[in-house]
Design a protein around this motif. Structure first.
Motif, PDB file in Angstrom:
ATOM      1  N   SER A  74      16.975 -28.957 -24.047  1.00  0.00           N
ATOM      2  CA  SER A  74      16.741 -30.117 -23.170  1.00  0.00           C
ATOM      3  C   SER A  74      17.280 -29.882 -21.766  1.00  0.00           C
ATOM      4  O   SER A  74      16.802 -30.484 -20.803  1.00  0.00           O
ATOM      5  CB  SER A  74      17.359 -31.379 -23.769  1.00  0.00           C
ATOM      6  OG  SER A  74      18.771 -31.320 -23.728  1.00  0.00           O
ATOM      7  N   ALA A  75      18.249 -28.986 -21.625  1.00  0.00           N
ATOM      8  CA  ALA A  75      18.811 -28.696 -20.302  1.00  0.00           C
ATOM      9  C   ALA A  75      17.816 -27.957 -19.409  1.00  0.00           C
ATOM     10  O   ALA A  75      17.935 -28.003 -18.182  1.00  0.00           O
ATOM     11  CB  ALA A  75      20.098 -27.890 -20.443  1.00  0.00           C
ATOM     12  N   VAL A  76      16.839 -27.303 -20.004  1.00  0.00           N
ATOM     13  CA  VAL A  76      15.832 -26.596 -19.210  1.00  0.00           C
ATOM     14  C   VAL A  76      15.114 -27.577 -18.294  1.00  0.00           C
ATOM     15  O   VAL A  76      14.979 -27.339 -17.092  1.00  0.00           O
ATOM     16  CB  VAL A  76      14.842 -25.839 -20.124  1.00  0.00           C
ATOM     17  CG1 VAL A  76      13.699 -25.244 -19.314  1.00  0.00           C
ATOM     18  CG2 VAL A  76      15.571 -24.749 -20.912  1.00  0.00           C
ATOM     19  N   ASP A  77      14.650 -28.704 -18.839  1.00  0.00           N
ATOM     20  CA  ASP A  77      13.959 -29.699 -18.012  1.00  0.00           C
ATOM     21  C   ASP A  77      14.891 -30.339 -16.995  1.00  0.00           C
ATOM     22  O   ASP A  77      14.460 -30.709 -15.904  1.00  0.00           O
ATOM     23  CB  ASP A  77      13.325 -30.775 -18.891  1.00  0.00           C
ATOM     24  CG  ASP A  77      12.150 -30.244 -19.693  1.00  0.00           C
ATOM     25  OD1 ASP A  77      11.445 -29.345 -19.193  1.00  0.00           O
ATOM     26  OD2 ASP A  77      11.953 -30.711 -20.828  1.00  0.00           O
ATOM     27  N   GLU A  78      16.151 -30.462 -17.338  1.00  0.00           N
ATOM     28  CA  GLU A  78      17.121 -31.061 -16.428  1.00  0.00           C
ATOM     29  C   GLU A  78      17.400 -30.173 -15.218  1.00  0.00           C
ATOM     30  O   GLU A  78      17.546 -30.663 -14.104  1.00  0.00           O
ATOM     31  CB  GLU A  78      18.419 -31.329 -17.184  1.00  0.00           C
ATOM     32  CG  GLU A  78      19.500 -31.981 -16.354  1.00  0.00           C
ATOM     33  CD  GLU A  78      20.765 -32.231 -17.146  1.00  0.00           C
ATOM     34  OE1 GLU A  78      21.813 -32.411 -16.500  1.00  0.00           O
ATOM     35  OE2 GLU A  78      20.727 -32.251 -18.400  1.00  0.00           O
ATOM     36  N   PHE A  79      17.463 -28.861 -15.419  1.00  0.00           N
ATOM     37  CA  PHE A  79      17.909 -27.961 -14.357  1.00  0.00           C
ATOM     38  C   PHE A  79      16.823 -27.109 -13.719  1.00  0.00           C
ATOM     39  O   PHE A  79      17.045 -26.561 -12.636  1.00  0.00           O
ATOM     40  CB  PHE A  79      19.003 -27.027 -14.895  1.00  0.00           C
ATOM     41  CG  PHE A  79      20.310 -27.712 -15.134  1.00  0.00           C
ATOM     42  CD1 PHE A  79      21.165 -28.010 -14.082  1.00  0.00           C
ATOM     43  CD2 PHE A  79      20.695 -28.063 -16.416  1.00  0.00           C
ATOM     44  CE1 PHE A  79      22.372 -28.641 -14.303  1.00  0.00           C
ATOM     45  CE2 PHE A  79      21.907 -28.688 -16.648  1.00  0.00           C
ATOM     46  CZ  PHE A  79      22.747 -28.977 -15.587  1.00  0.00           C
ATOM     47  N   MET A  80      15.664 -26.964 -14.341  1.00  0.00           N
ATOM     48  CA  MET A  80      14.639 -26.072 -13.802  1.00  0.00           C
ATOM     49  C   MET A  80      13.459 -26.840 -13.234  1.00  0.00           C
ATOM     50  O   MET A  80      13.050 -27.854 -13.779  1.00  0.00           O
ATOM     51  CB  MET A  80      14.146 -25.119 -14.887  1.00  0.00           C
ATOM     52  CG  MET A  80      15.214 -24.161 -15.316  1.00  0.00           C
ATOM     53  SD  MET A  80      14.581 -22.911 -16.420  1.00  0.00           S
ATOM     54  CE  MET A  80      15.959 -21.786 -16.385  1.00  0.00           C
ATOM     55  N   SER A  81      12.922 -26.294 -12.149  1.00  0.00           N
ATOM     56  CA  SER A  81      11.747 -26.920 -11.539  1.00  0.00           C
ATOM     57  C   SER A  81      10.538 -26.718 -12.450  1.00  0.00           C
ATOM     58  O   SER A  81      10.495 -25.791 -13.259  1.00  0.00           O
ATOM     59  CB  SER A  81      11.478 -26.321 -10.162  1.00  0.00           C
ATOM     60  OG  SER A  81      11.013 -24.995 -10.296  1.00  0.00           O
ATOM     61  N   LYS A  82       9.567 -27.574 -12.283  1.00  0.00           N
ATOM     62  CA  LYS A  82       8.352 -27.501 -13.100  1.00  0.00           C
ATOM     63  C   LYS A  82       7.562 -26.224 -12.819  1.00  0.00           C
ATOM     64  O   LYS A  82       6.831 -25.740 -13.672  1.00  0.00           O
ATOM     65  CB  LYS A  82       7.474 -28.721 -12.860  1.00  0.00           C
ATOM     66  CG  LYS A  82       8.098 -29.992 -13.375  1.00  0.00           C
ATOM     67  CD  LYS A  82       7.257 -31.196 -13.053  1.00  0.00           C
ATOM     68  CE  LYS A  82       8.011 -32.446 -13.486  1.00  0.00           C
ATOM     69  NZ  LYS A  82       7.419 -33.666 -12.971  1.00  0.00           N
ATOM     70  N   ASP A  83       7.725 -25.687 -11.596  1.00  0.00           N
ATOM     71  CA  ASP A  83       7.002 -24.462 -11.228  1.00  0.00           C
ATOM     72  C   ASP A  83       7.947 -23.258 -11.140  1.00  0.00           C
ATOM     73  O   ASP A  83       7.791 -22.380 -10.298  1.00  0.00           O
ATOM     74  CB  ASP A  83       6.235 -24.669  -9.929  1.00  0.00           C
ATOM     75  CG  ASP A  83       7.136 -25.121  -8.784  1.00  0.00           C
ATOM     76  OD1 ASP A  83       8.305 -25.480  -9.017  1.00  0.00           O
ATOM     77  OD2 ASP A  83       6.660 -25.101  -7.634  1.00  0.00           O
ATOM     78  N   PHE A  84       8.921 -23.198 -12.048  1.00  0.00           N
ATOM     79  CA  PHE A  84       9.919 -22.135 -12.115  1.00  0.00           C
ATOM     80  C   PHE A  84       9.239 -20.766 -12.162  1.00  0.00           C
ATOM     81  O   PHE A  84       8.354 -20.527 -12.984  1.00  0.00           O
ATOM     82  CB  PHE A  84      10.783 -22.357 -13.363  1.00  0.00           C
ATOM     83  CG  PHE A  84      11.904 -21.374 -13.546  1.00  0.00           C
ATOM     84  CD1 PHE A  84      13.044 -21.445 -12.766  1.00  0.00           C
ATOM     85  CD2 PHE A  84      11.814 -20.384 -14.508  1.00  0.00           C
ATOM     86  CE1 PHE A  84      14.089 -20.551 -12.947  1.00  0.00           C
ATOM     87  CE2 PHE A  84      12.848 -19.489 -14.702  1.00  0.00           C
ATOM     88  CZ  PHE A  84      13.989 -19.569 -13.907  1.00  0.00           C
ATOM     89  N   VAL A  85       9.659 -19.867 -11.279  1.00  0.00           N
ATOM     90  CA  VAL A  85       9.098 -18.520 -11.206  1.00  0.00           C
ATOM     91  C   VAL A  85      10.047 -17.549 -11.893  1.00  0.00           C
ATOM     92  O   VAL A  85      11.217 -17.455 -11.525  1.00  0.00           O
ATOM     93  CB  VAL A  85       8.872 -18.091  -9.736  1.00  0.00           C
ATOM     94  CG1 VAL A  85       8.350 -16.664  -9.666  1.00  0.00           C
ATOM     95  CG2 VAL A  85       7.924 -19.060  -9.035  1.00  0.00           C
ATOM     96  N   GLN A  86       9.528 -16.837 -12.874  1.00  0.00           N
ATOM     97  CA  GLN A  86      10.319 -15.910 -13.685  1.00  0.00           C
ATOM     98  C   GLN A  86       9.930 -14.481 -13.330  1.00  0.00           C
ATOM     99  O   GLN A  86       8.767 -14.111 -13.446  1.00  0.00           O
ATOM    100  CB  GLN A  86      10.040 -16.192 -15.170  1.00  0.00           C
ATOM    101  CG  GLN A  86      10.714 -15.292 -16.141  1.00  0.00           C
ATOM    102  CD  GLN A  86      12.217 -15.390 -16.085  1.00  0.00           C
ATOM    103  OE1 GLN A  86      12.866 -14.546 -15.481  1.00  0.00           O
ATOM    104  NE2 GLN A  86      12.765 -16.430 -16.700  1.00  0.00           N
ATOM    105  N   HIS A  87      10.916 -13.668 -12.909  1.00  0.00           N
ATOM    106  CA  HIS A  87      10.637 -12.270 -12.565  1.00  0.00           C
ATOM    107  C   HIS A  87      10.960 -11.308 -13.703  1.00  0.00           C
ATOM    108  O   HIS A  87      10.686 -10.120 -13.585  1.00  0.00           O
ATOM    109  CB  HIS A  87      11.393 -11.877 -11.296  1.00  0.00           C
ATOM    110  CG  HIS A  87      10.901 -12.604 -10.094  1.00  0.00           C
ATOM    111  ND1 HIS A  87       9.751 -12.241  -9.414  1.00  0.00           N
ATOM    112  CD2 HIS A  87      11.385 -13.703  -9.454  1.00  0.00           C
ATOM    113  CE1 HIS A  87       9.564 -13.072  -8.400  1.00  0.00           C
ATOM    114  NE2 HIS A  87      10.532 -13.970  -8.402  1.00  0.00           N
ATOM    115  N   ASN A  88      11.542 -11.803 -14.795  1.00  0.00           N
ATOM    116  CA  ASN A  88      11.743 -10.974 -15.983  1.00  0.00           C
ATOM    117  C   ASN A  88      10.376 -10.852 -16.649  1.00  0.00           C
ATOM    118  O   ASN A  88       9.796 -11.862 -17.070  1.00  0.00           O
ATOM    119  CB  ASN A  88      12.760 -11.622 -16.930  1.00  0.00           C
ATOM    120  CG  ASN A  88      13.003 -10.817 -18.178  1.00  0.00           C
ATOM    121  OD1 ASN A  88      12.103 -10.226 -18.735  1.00  0.00           O
ATOM    122  ND2 ASN A  88      14.244 -10.814 -18.638  1.00  0.00           N
ATOM    123  N   PRO A  89       9.828  -9.641 -16.775  1.00  0.00           N
ATOM    124  CA  PRO A  89       8.461  -9.489 -17.272  1.00  0.00           C
ATOM    125  C   PRO A  89       8.281  -9.813 -18.751  1.00  0.00           C
ATOM    126  O   PRO A  89       7.142  -9.866 -19.227  1.00  0.00           O
ATOM    127  CB  PRO A  89       8.139  -8.014 -16.994  1.00  0.00           C
ATOM    128  CG  PRO A  89       9.466  -7.337 -16.962  1.00  0.00           C
ATOM    129  CD  PRO A  89      10.432  -8.348 -16.411  1.00  0.00           C
TER     130      PRO A  89
END
Length: 123
Positions: free
Chosen positions: A23-38
């Motif tokens: 649940s903390a993911v939605d609290e702390f991350m933007s909806k358009d989170f960009v992930q550079h880990n492939p």
């Protein structure tokens, strides 16, 4: 700004990866989170899937050891110790923060080897 961003990132990291709190993911991350880990999909859903996988593989909740936390404007760099599957790991995570949300991530990780070529500390 840097001090506030450091607090946001360390709180998020502990809740998400230390407490394995999806649940903390939605609290702390933007909806358009960009992930550079492939190996992880973009957006909050990719991180949620990772946390769920870690929990399903028996990774225990733990207090994250933040060895170094460095901030420069909207960028925060973490150097941490983490335990996964009975092994000790070292992580370097870089987050970009906007409006108190994590918006972008890069990382590098290394499992502690059984034998070492030197006696220098990892931190």
């Amino acid at each position: 700004m840097s001090a506030s961003n450091k607090q946001t990132v360390t709180r998020a990291y502990q809740r998400i990866f230390g407490d394995l709190d999806v649940s903390a993911v939605d609290e702390f991350m933007s909806k358009d989170f960009v992930q550079h880990n492939p190996t992880i999909a973009d957006g909050p859903e990719g991180v949620k899937q990772l946390v769920e996988m870690l929990a399903s593989q028996g990774v225990r909740k733990q207090k994250i050891e933040f060895k170094h936390v460095v901030a420069d404007g909207d960028t925060v760099i973490l150097h941490t110790r983490y335990e996964m599957a009975e092994n000790e790991w070292r992580f370097i995570d870089i987050y970009r923060v906007e409006n108190d949300k994590l918006v972008e991530h890069w990382d590098a990780m290394m499992q502690m080897p059984d034998t070492r070529a030197n006696n220098n500390p990892m931190f």
